[in-house]
Write an enzyme that holds these catalytic residues in place. Structure first.
Site, PDB file in Angstrom:
ATOM      1  CB  CYS A  45      -0.773  -0.064   1.134  1.00  0.00           C
ATOM      2  SG  CYS A  45      -2.059   1.415   1.073  1.00  0.00           S
ATOM      3  CG  ASP A  47      -0.901   4.110   5.196  1.00  0.00           C
ATOM      4  OD1 ASP A  47       0.060   4.686   6.009  1.00  0.00           O
ATOM      5  OD2 ASP A  47      -1.989   4.053   5.638  1.00  0.00           O
ATOM      6  NE  ARG A  49      -0.804   4.528   8.907  1.00  0.00           N
ATOM      7  CZ  ARG A  49      -2.182   4.590   9.096  1.00  0.00           C
ATOM      8  NH1 ARG A  49      -2.607   4.692  10.267  1.00  0.00           N
ATOM      9  NH2 ARG A  49      -2.952   4.106   8.218  1.00  0.00           N
ATOM     10  CG  HIS A 101      -1.706  -1.319   5.747  1.00  0.00           C
ATOM     11  ND1 HIS A 101      -2.419  -0.296   6.690  1.00  0.00           N
ATOM     12  CD2 HIS A 101      -1.812  -0.679   4.544  1.00  0.00           C
ATOM     13  CE1 HIS A 101      -2.553   0.778   5.860  1.00  0.00           C
ATOM     14  NE2 HIS A 101      -2.593   0.527   4.391  1.00  0.00           N
ATOM     15  CB  CYS A 104      -5.717  -0.729   4.453  1.00  0.00           C
ATOM     16  SG  CYS A 104      -5.443   0.064   2.737  1.00  0.00           S
TER      17      CYS A 104
HETATM   18 ZN   LIG Z   1      -3.581   0.970   2.946  1.00  0.00          ZN
END
Ligand SMILES: [Zn+2]
Length: 221
Positions: A45, A47, A49, A101, A104
């Site tokens: 992803c 993302d 993090r 994750h 998400c």
């Molecule tokens: Zn995500």
């Protein structure tokens, strides 16, 4: 310029990192500049993090990375297909990891009905996963548990979607690999859960997705 300080900070940190790397290993950059031989392709992803290298303790040169919203394997996505083809057929990676994750935002948005913008059309692919597993998901009453399971099911479907590509099927036939894996990273504690759906052949694939075997002419180098 607004935020010029935080922007400059990245460049300063880069200089510090280079210095640290050179102190640890004076040939680090020289070696990396010559070639890359990663064993892994990571589809994760976007993302912030979930940084592939950091959470797996790997260094530059070890993981070929593709990231998009909600770690999707969309078979009309030229960017994903190009990365996959290069990783599988040129770099000959041994493993392809789809890593989702918990928490998400893309997957959670797919559970709802709110319009966000252009991204709604990307999220549509995740809604399709919900529809495929609606019977299981609608039985889960605890919202957190339902979200977590949906995130896992989305990863599992992306693993199958990789197996449905001609790129992966031809590689399986030609060299018996790569192994495709499905993982979920837990942003609450940093741990990765292996969903144990690893595949290196099309035996469990519904018949309609299995391509006829191709005859390959060995490449002479
Ligand atoms: Zn995500």
């Amino acid at each position: 310029m607004p935020d010029s300080k935080s922007y400059q900070q990245l460049l300063l940190q880069n200089k510090a990192w280079v210095e640290q790397k050179n102190n640890e290993d004076k040939d680090f950059f020289k070696r990396l500049s010559l070639t890359q031989t990663p064993e892994f392709l990571w589809i994760g992803c976007a993302d912030s993090r979930v940084p592939a290298n950091e959470i797996t303790g790997t260094a530059p040169g070890e993981v070929f990375v593709h990231r998009n919203i909600a770690n999707m394997v969309v078979h009309t996505d030229m960017s994903m297909l190009s990365v996959l083809d290069y990783a599988v057929n040129v770099l000959e990676v041994k493993h392809v990891v789809v890593c989702g994750h918990y928490g998400c935002g893309g997957v959670l948005a797919a559970m709802g009905n709110k319009q966000i913008g252009l991204i709604d059309n990307w999220i549509r692919h995740i809604k399709d996963v919900y529809r495929m597993h609606v019977d299981e998901l609608d039985l889960i009453t605890d919202i957190k548990a339902k979200q977590d399971r949906f995130i896992e099911l989305n990863v599992i479907e992306q693993v199958y979607d990789l197996g449905k590509t001609s790129i992966i099927q031809n590689a399986w036939q030609k060299r018996g690999g790569p192994v495709v894996h499905g993982w979920v990273y837990d942003i609450r504690n940093g741990l990765i859960k292996d969903l144990k759906v690893s595949m290196d052949n099309d035996e469990d694939m519904p018949d309609v997705y299995r391509f006829e075997k191709t005859t390959f002419t060995p490449v002479t180098k």
